[in-house]
Structure formats: structure tokens, C-alpha cells
Design an enzyme around this catalytic site. Structure first.
Site, PDB file in Angstrom:
ATOM      1  N   LYS A   1       0.855  -1.187   0.000  1.00  0.00           N
ATOM      2  CA  LYS A   1       0.000   0.000   0.000  1.00  0.00           C
ATOM      3  C   LYS A   1       0.891   1.238   0.000  1.00  0.00           C
ATOM      4  O   LYS A   1       0.424   2.356   0.105  1.00  0.00           O
ATOM      5  CB  LYS A   1      -0.909  -0.016   1.235  1.00  0.00           C
ATOM      6  CG  LYS A   1      -1.965  -1.119   1.169  1.00  0.00           C
ATOM      7  CD  LYS A   1      -2.869  -1.134   2.385  1.00  0.00           C
ATOM      8  CE  LYS A   1      -3.927  -2.226   2.270  1.00  0.00           C
ATOM      9  NZ  LYS A   1      -4.728  -2.404   3.478  1.00  0.00           N
ATOM     10  N   ASN A   2       2.194   0.993  -0.107  1.00  0.00           N
ATOM     11  CA  ASN A   2       3.178   2.073  -0.071  1.00  0.00           C
ATOM     12  C   ASN A   2       3.476   2.534  -1.503  1.00  0.00           C
ATOM     13  O   ASN A   2       3.962   1.761  -2.333  1.00  0.00           O
ATOM     14  CB  ASN A   2       4.430   1.499   0.611  1.00  0.00           C
ATOM     15  CG  ASN A   2       5.587   2.463   0.649  1.00  0.00           C
ATOM     16  OD1 ASN A   2       5.821   3.213  -0.288  1.00  0.00           O
ATOM     17  ND2 ASN A   2       6.322   2.424   1.740  1.00  0.00           N
TER      18      ASN A   2
ATOM     19  N   GLY B   1      10.731   6.208   3.733  1.00  0.00           N
ATOM     20  CA  GLY B   1      11.122   5.461   4.928  1.00  0.00           C
ATOM     21  C   GLY B   1      12.409   5.967   5.552  1.00  0.00           C
ATOM     22  O   GLY B   1      12.580   7.163   5.767  1.00  0.00           O
TER      23      GLY B   1
ATOM     24  N   ASP C   1       8.773  -8.108   1.882  1.00  0.00           N
ATOM     25  CA  ASP C   1       8.841  -7.661   3.268  1.00  0.00           C
ATOM     26  C   ASP C   1      10.269  -7.251   3.490  1.00  0.00           C
ATOM     27  O   ASP C   1      11.209  -7.975   3.148  1.00  0.00           O
ATOM     28  CB  ASP C   1       8.411  -8.738   4.260  1.00  0.00           C
ATOM     29  CG  ASP C   1       8.165  -8.104   5.616  1.00  0.00           C
ATOM     30  OD1 ASP C   1       7.279  -7.232   5.713  1.00  0.00           O
ATOM     31  OD2 ASP C   1       8.876  -8.428   6.579  1.00  0.00           O
ATOM     32  N   SER C   2      10.409  -6.058   3.993  1.00  0.00           N
ATOM     33  CA  SER C   2      11.761  -5.546   4.093  1.00  0.00           C
ATOM     34  C   SER C   2      11.956  -4.843   5.410  1.00  0.00           C
ATOM     35  O   SER C   2      10.988  -4.515   6.100  1.00  0.00           O
ATOM     36  CB  SER C   2      12.015  -4.585   2.942  1.00  0.00           C
ATOM     37  OG  SER C   2      10.960  -3.669   2.830  1.00  0.00           O
TER      38      SER C   2
HETATM   39  P1  IMP Z   1       7.392  -3.286   4.829  1.00  0.00           P
HETATM   40  O1  IMP Z   1       8.287  -4.245   4.162  1.00  0.00           O
HETATM   41  O2  IMP Z   1       6.464  -2.595   3.898  1.00  0.00           O
HETATM   42  O3  IMP Z   1       6.736  -3.872   6.027  1.00  0.00           O
HETATM   43  O4  IMP Z   1       8.327  -2.085   5.321  1.00  0.00           O
HETATM   44  C1  IMP Z   1       9.150  -2.211   6.419  1.00  0.00           C
HETATM   45  C2  IMP Z   1       9.740  -0.909   6.839  1.00  0.00           C
HETATM   46  O5  IMP Z   1      11.034  -0.795   6.249  1.00  0.00           O
HETATM   47  C3  IMP Z   1       8.986   0.374   6.505  1.00  0.00           C
HETATM   48  O6  IMP Z   1       9.052   1.221   7.625  1.00  0.00           O
HETATM   49  C4  IMP Z   1       9.765   0.981   5.373  1.00  0.00           C
HETATM   50  O7  IMP Z   1       9.696   2.372   5.386  1.00  0.00           O
HETATM   51  C5  IMP Z   1      11.170   0.465   5.645  1.00  0.00           C
HETATM   52  N1  IMP Z   1      11.865   0.292   4.379  1.00  0.00           N
HETATM   53  C6  IMP Z   1      11.787  -0.771   3.554  1.00  0.00           C
HETATM   54  N2  IMP Z   1      12.524  -0.569   2.447  1.00  0.00           N
HETATM   55  C7  IMP Z   1      13.055   0.655   2.584  1.00  0.00           C
HETATM   56  C8  IMP Z   1      13.885   1.423   1.737  1.00  0.00           C
HETATM   57  O8  IMP Z   1      14.278   1.072   0.619  1.00  0.00           O
HETATM   58  N3  IMP Z   1      14.216   2.630   2.225  1.00  0.00           N
HETATM   59  C9  IMP Z   1      13.809   3.107   3.414  1.00  0.00           C
HETATM   60  N4  IMP Z   1      13.024   2.437   4.225  1.00  0.00           N
HETATM   61  C10 IMP Z   1      12.642   1.206   3.808  1.00  0.00           C
END
Ligand code: IMP
Length: 203
Positions: free
Chosen positions: A9-10, A158, A70-71
Site C-alpha cells: 500500500k506504499n 522510509g 517484506d523488508s
Molecule cells: P514493509 O516491508 O512494507 O513492512 O516495510 C518495512 C519498513 O522498512 C517500513 O518502515 C519501510 O519504510 C522500511 N523500508 C523498507 N525498504 C526501505 C527502503 O528502501 N528505504 C527506506 N526504508 C525502507
């Protein structure tokens, strides 16, 4: 063209996904377009488990193949935190609705006094793609770097302004520059290869 739902959703990530899968015979549809009301709890203990939970839930809800990333950021001096809790880091202090800016400030505060050589960190990205027939593809990418002493740059999203790789922060790089070294860029290169093979096999 294969319709493939990107389980995010990002908006920042969606743009990265579209850029990184450019050239494949797939139409990337966003989660918000097909099942915005669906919520998935990221209860996994690893990035891989969380990626699977998201992709699988969307695939089941829509009947379309779906892929999820997932990151997160793993900081050595904070014992690997925030890790799988990156998106909600510091919620116990900052509240659930905290901004990226507030989370970065918290990281910088918790790292006060730690010298550069002990500020090593890595971004990790796990990608899982699930198909209605039960087939799954799994890929991973890692980008090594360090946490700066302050925020720099206006690009990206992020934690980009505090994560430095190759002399500058992710937020100081162009999209293409970031993709060429980023965790998600590397995971997506692997995913693009796996997906091309899968598509070629299914014709
Ligand atoms: P999710 O994978 O969407 O759950 O994101 C996990 C978190 O890691 C979020 O707070 C993102 O903003 C942060 N994140 C993931 N990838 C990046 C990136 O490439 N740059 C900065 N923040 C990241």
C-alpha cells in the site's frame, strides 16, 4: 498480459516495483485497486514469512497471482533491530501513528555516541510470489551500509535519509542509482529472472 498484484500500500514501493519489473509481460496492479479493505497481520518471525503471509492472503482474496516484499533495516549496534519491526519501530514510545521522521530520530538518538565503524547496518528484502495453483517463488536481496549521524537527502522514502551506502544516503540517490544497489533492487533482479522462467514454462 498476466495481471499480477503488488502487495503493497506504499506508493514509493509500488513505483519501485513497476520500474524494476519493466519489460516483463505483466500488468502490475496495486493492492488498493483490488482489495483495499483486506488487512494482513505481519506476524511472521522472518521477512520471508511476512512476505508469504501478504502474497498468499491477496492471492486467495483476488484469485490473482500476487507478490509481496517484506523488508526492513537491521542495525548491528541495536542487536539487529528494528528488523521485522521496522515499520512499527518505537511504537511503544512514539505511538502507532508515528512518522518516518520520528522513527529516524529515535534510531539516531539510540545510536548517539556510537562511532562510524560500529554503525554498520543492512537493508533486507524478501520477495514471495504466490499463484492460484499453489506455486510460490521466493527471492532475497541485501544491501550493506551504515547509519549516518544525521539525515541527508530528500528522495526515496522510509529510512532512506539515515541509511548510507557507497558514500551517500539512499535519499540522496536517484531512483535508478538506488535500484542498482538496494536490497529490493537485488531481490527484484532475482525475482524478475524467476518470474521470466516461470512465464516461459507456463506458455
Ligand atoms: P514493509 O516491508 O512494507 O513492512 O516495510 C518495512 C519498513 O522498512 C517500513 O518502515 C519501510 O519504510 C522500511 N523500508 C523498507 N525498504 C526501505 C527502503 O528502501 N528505504 C527506506 N526504508 C525502507
Amino acid at each position: 498480459m498476466l495481471k499480477l498484484v503488488a502487495a503493497t500500500k506504499n506508493k514509493g514501493k509500488l513505483e519501485e516495483f513497476r520500474r524494476l519489473l519493466d519489460g516483463l509481460p505483466v500488468e502490475i496492479i496495486s493492492w488498493s485497486e483490488v482489495c483495499a479493505e483486506l488487512d494482513v497481520d505481519e506476524t511472521g518471525a522472518t521477512f520471508e514469512e511476512n512476505a508469504f503471509l501478504k502474497a498468499d492472503a491477496i492471492c486467495r482474496a483476488t484469485g490473482l497471482p500476487a507478490f509481496a516484499d517484506d523488508s526492513g533495516l537491521c542495525i548491528d549496534a541495536l542487536d539487529g533491530a528494528p528488523g521485522v519491526f521496522t515499520a512499527r519501530y518505537g511504537a511503544e514510545i512514539l505511538g502507532a501513528g508515528a512518522s518516518d521522521d520520528e522513527r529516524m530520530d529515535l534510531v539516531l538518538k539510540r545510536m548517539e555516541g556510537i562511532p562510524k565503524e560500529r554503525r554498520t547496518a543492512r537493508f533486507v528484502s524478501a520477495i514471495c510470489c504466490t499463484f492460484p495453483n499453489g506455486k510460490t517463488l521466493q527471492c532475497r536481496g541485501v544491501c550493506e551500509g551504515h547509519i549516518g549521524f544525521s539525515k541527508a537527502g530528500n528522495g526515496g522514502f522510509g529510512y532512506d535519509p539515515i541509511f548510507y551506502a557507497g558514500g551517500k544516503s539512499f535519499a540522496e540517490m536517484s531512483g535508478e542509482e538506488k535500484d542498482s544497489i538496494s536490497h529490493r533492487g537485488k531481490a527484484m533482479v532475482n525475482f524478475k529472472k524467476e518470474l521470466s522462467l516461470f512465464l516461459a514454462d507456463s506458455i
